[in-house]
Design a protein around this motif. Sequence first.
Motif, PDB file in Angstrom:
ATOM      1  N   SER A  75      44.792 -54.709   5.581  1.00 40.50           N
ATOM      2  CA  SER A  75      43.665 -53.829   5.914  1.00 40.50           C
ATOM      3  C   SER A  75      42.368 -54.580   5.617  1.00 40.50           C
ATOM      4  CB  SER A  75      43.728 -52.527   5.111  1.00 40.50           C
ATOM      5  OG  SER A  75      43.599 -52.786   3.736  1.00 40.50           O
ATOM      6  N   VAL A  76      41.380 -54.339   6.459  1.00 44.02           N
ATOM      7  CA  VAL A  76      40.058 -54.948   6.296  1.00 44.02           C
ATOM      8  C   VAL A  76      39.163 -53.906   5.650  1.00 44.02           C
ATOM      9  CG1 VAL A  76      38.097 -55.980   7.482  1.00 44.02           C
ATOM     10  CG2 VAL A  76      40.390 -56.333   8.356  1.00 44.02           C
ATOM     11  N   GLU A  77      38.426 -54.322   4.625  1.00 45.49           N
ATOM     12  CA  GLU A  77      37.561 -53.376   3.934  1.00 45.49           C
ATOM     13  C   GLU A  77      36.144 -53.933   3.852  1.00 45.49           C
ATOM     14  OE1 GLU A  77      39.181 -52.078   0.229  1.00 45.49           O
ATOM     15  OE2 GLU A  77      41.152 -51.721   1.111  1.00 45.49           O
ATOM     16  N   LEU A  78      35.190 -53.042   4.018  1.00 47.65           N
ATOM     17  CA  LEU A  78      33.771 -53.381   3.890  1.00 47.65           C
ATOM     18  C   LEU A  78      33.243 -52.659   2.662  1.00 47.65           C
ATOM     19  CD1 LEU A  78      31.213 -54.689   5.216  1.00 47.65           C
ATOM     20  CD2 LEU A  78      30.843 -52.481   6.307  1.00 47.65           C
ATOM     21  N   HIS A  79      32.674 -53.427   1.735  1.00 46.19           N
ATOM     22  CA  HIS A  79      32.103 -52.859   0.513  1.00 46.19           C
ATOM     23  C   HIS A  79      30.584 -52.953   0.632  1.00 46.19           C
ATOM     24  CE1 HIS A  79      36.131 -53.124  -1.287  1.00 46.19           C
ATOM     25  NE2 HIS A  79      36.204 -54.300  -0.700  1.00 46.19           N
ATOM     26  N   PRO A  80      29.927 -51.874   1.075  1.00 46.38           N
ATOM     27  CA  PRO A  80      28.487 -51.953   1.316  1.00 46.38           C
ATOM     28  C   PRO A  80      27.667 -52.300   0.073  1.00 46.38           C
ATOM     29  CG  PRO A  80      29.393 -49.941   2.260  1.00 46.38           C
ATOM     30  CD  PRO A  80      30.480 -50.582   1.455  1.00 46.38           C
ATOM     31  N   LYS A  81      28.084 -51.787  -1.098  1.00 46.34           N
ATOM     32  CA  LYS A  81      27.292 -52.037  -2.301  1.00 46.34           C
ATOM     33  C   LYS A  81      28.126 -52.511  -3.490  1.00 46.34           C
ATOM     34  CE  LYS A  81      23.554 -48.969  -1.235  1.00 46.34           C
ATOM     35  NZ  LYS A  81      23.613 -47.966  -0.281  1.00 46.34           N
ATOM     36  N   ASP A  82      29.436 -52.448  -3.423  1.00 43.82           N
ATOM     37  CA  ASP A  82      30.281 -52.726  -4.581  1.00 43.82           C
ATOM     38  C   ASP A  82      30.572 -54.200  -4.813  1.00 43.82           C
ATOM     39  OD1 ASP A  82      30.383 -50.020  -4.896  1.00 43.82           O
ATOM     40  OD2 ASP A  82      32.313 -49.779  -3.894  1.00 43.82           O
TER      41      ASP A  82
ATOM     42  N   VAL B 120      27.874 -59.399  -3.012  1.00 41.07           N
ATOM     43  CA  VAL B 120      26.828 -59.464  -1.986  1.00 41.07           C
ATOM     44  C   VAL B 120      26.907 -58.176  -1.162  1.00 41.07           C
ATOM     45  CG1 VAL B 120      26.760 -61.983  -1.818  1.00 41.07           C
ATOM     46  CG2 VAL B 120      28.381 -60.724  -0.427  1.00 41.07           C
ATOM     47  N   PRO B 121      25.807 -57.746  -0.533  1.00 38.33           N
ATOM     48  CA  PRO B 121      25.874 -56.542   0.301  1.00 38.33           C
ATOM     49  C   PRO B 121      26.824 -56.754   1.488  1.00 38.33           C
ATOM     50  CG  PRO B 121      23.591 -57.136  -0.148  1.00 38.33           C
ATOM     51  CD  PRO B 121      24.446 -58.254  -0.654  1.00 38.33           C
ATOM     52  N   ASN B 122      27.507 -55.685   1.861  1.00 40.01           N
ATOM     53  CA  ASN B 122      28.478 -55.717   2.968  1.00 40.01           C
ATOM     54  C   ASN B 122      29.548 -56.778   2.751  1.00 40.01           C
ATOM     55  OD1 ASN B 122      27.227 -53.608   4.342  1.00 40.01           O
ATOM     56  ND2 ASN B 122      25.767 -55.013   5.256  1.00 40.01           N
ATOM     57  N   TYR B 123      30.139 -56.762   1.600  1.00 41.86           N
ATOM     58  CA  TYR B 123      31.201 -57.686   1.208  1.00 41.86           C
ATOM     59  C   TYR B 123      32.462 -57.330   1.982  1.00 41.86           C
ATOM     60  CZ  TYR B 123      33.846 -60.354  -2.324  1.00 41.86           C
ATOM     61  OH  TYR B 123      34.618 -61.266  -2.983  1.00 41.86           O
ATOM     62  N   VAL B 124      33.081 -58.299   2.660  1.00 33.03           N
ATOM     63  CA  VAL B 124      34.268 -58.053   3.478  1.00 33.03           C
ATOM     64  C   VAL B 124      35.489 -58.633   2.774  1.00 33.03           C
ATOM     65  CG1 VAL B 124      35.367 -58.430   5.721  1.00 33.03           C
ATOM     66  CG2 VAL B 124      32.897 -58.155   5.588  1.00 33.03           C
ATOM     67  N   THR B 125      36.550 -57.822   2.668  1.00 32.27           N
ATOM     68  CA  THR B 125      37.787 -58.291   2.047  1.00 32.27           C
ATOM     69  C   THR B 125      38.975 -57.954   2.933  1.00 32.27           C
ATOM     70  OG1 THR B 125      38.077 -56.222   0.808  1.00 32.27           O
ATOM     71  CG2 THR B 125      36.906 -58.024  -0.309  1.00 32.27           C
TER      72      THR B 125
ATOM     73  N   VAL C 111      41.464 -60.383  -0.952  1.00 33.79           N
ATOM     74  CA  VAL C 111      40.743 -61.655  -0.875  1.00 33.79           C
ATOM     75  C   VAL C 111      39.474 -61.478  -0.058  1.00 33.79           C
ATOM     76  CG1 VAL C 111      42.800 -63.111  -1.140  1.00 33.79           C
ATOM     77  CG2 VAL C 111      42.088 -62.416   1.134  1.00 33.79           C
ATOM     78  N   GLU C 112      38.448 -62.228  -0.454  1.00 35.41           N
ATOM     79  CA  GLU C 112      37.187 -62.172   0.280  1.00 35.41           C
ATOM     80  C   GLU C 112      37.267 -63.064   1.514  1.00 35.41           C
ATOM     81  OE1 GLU C 112      34.108 -63.717  -2.208  1.00 35.41           O
ATOM     82  OE2 GLU C 112      34.896 -65.738  -2.140  1.00 35.41           O
ATOM     83  N   ILE C 113      36.485 -62.706   2.501  1.00 35.11           N
ATOM     84  CA  ILE C 113      36.377 -63.540   3.689  1.00 35.11           C
ATOM     85  C   ILE C 113      34.910 -63.531   4.133  1.00 35.11           C
ATOM     86  CG2 ILE C 113      37.056 -61.631   5.205  1.00 35.11           C
ATOM     87  CD1 ILE C 113      38.282 -63.776   7.082  1.00 35.11           C
ATOM     88  N   GLY C 114      34.382 -64.704   4.357  1.00 34.12           N
ATOM     89  CA  GLY C 114      33.027 -64.847   4.868  1.00 34.12           C
ATOM     90  C   GLY C 114      31.928 -64.442   3.908  1.00 34.12           C
ATOM     91  N   ALA C 115      32.124 -64.649   2.605  1.00 33.74           N
ATOM     92  CA  ALA C 115      31.095 -64.263   1.627  1.00 33.74           C
ATOM     93  C   ALA C 115      29.812 -65.070   1.803  1.00 33.74           C
ATOM     94  CB  ALA C 115      31.620 -64.436   0.208  1.00 33.74           C
ATOM     95  N   PHE C 116      29.894 -66.233   2.447  1.00 32.07           N
ATOM     96  CA  PHE C 116      28.715 -67.085   2.651  1.00 32.07           C
ATOM     97  C   PHE C 116      27.920 -66.698   3.895  1.00 32.07           C
ATOM     98  CE2 PHE C 116      32.690 -69.227   3.817  1.00 32.07           C
ATOM     99  CZ  PHE C 116      32.591 -69.172   5.190  1.00 32.07           C
ATOM    100  N   LEU C 117      28.407 -65.737   4.669  1.00 33.00           N
ATOM    101  CA  LEU C 117      27.699 -65.283   5.860  1.00 33.00           C
ATOM    102  C   LEU C 117      26.543 -64.376   5.464  1.00 33.00           C
ATOM    103  CD1 LEU C 117      30.777 -64.359   8.094  1.00 33.00           C
ATOM    104  CD2 LEU C 117      29.416 -66.446   8.170  1.00 33.00           C
TER     105      LEU C 117
END
Length: 163
Positions: free
Chosen positions: A118-125, A128-133, A141-147
């Motif tokens: 499952s893909v999850e978007l963490h807007p504030k948690d 970084v804002p809009n953290y994708v896991t 696992v995180e993906i694209g934290a440098f975007l």
Amino acid sequence: MPYSWITPPPASPVADAPGEMHLWPHQSLPPQGYARFIGVTALLIALPLLSFAGSIVFWGLLPFLLLALFGLKYALDRNRRDAQVIEVLTLDATEARLERRNANGTQQSWQCNRYWVSVELHPKDGPVPNYVTLRGGGREVEIGAFLSEDERKALFDELSRFF
């Protein structure tokens, strides 16, 4: 966007061709710009120095100005080296796999049955804002934290179509 599908992912679970997405940090200074910036900086440092040509002040200032120029070059090279990160997301009919090659040469990998991802978007948690896991296989696992923030939103929307 600093990510792209190298091969499009399979739309259905019965497809056998794997899909592959590459993600990388944005490089704001291309190699031509790097050479131009160093050259212009050297020129701008040399212009005021020329007024002291032939005097002892010239030889007194030269080492410090060269040190500043080489310090700038070192900082730009270090920044480029630290940004040599790539993430590769591979999707096939049954499995999702994420591999990350860090700037220091180490590799991290994660894999899971595609059905359970499952893909999850963490807007504030997140950090970084809009953290994708990606969650699955007992790990998150995180993906694209440098975007950038907007790029992570677009990545989430795109990945949501496949999981």
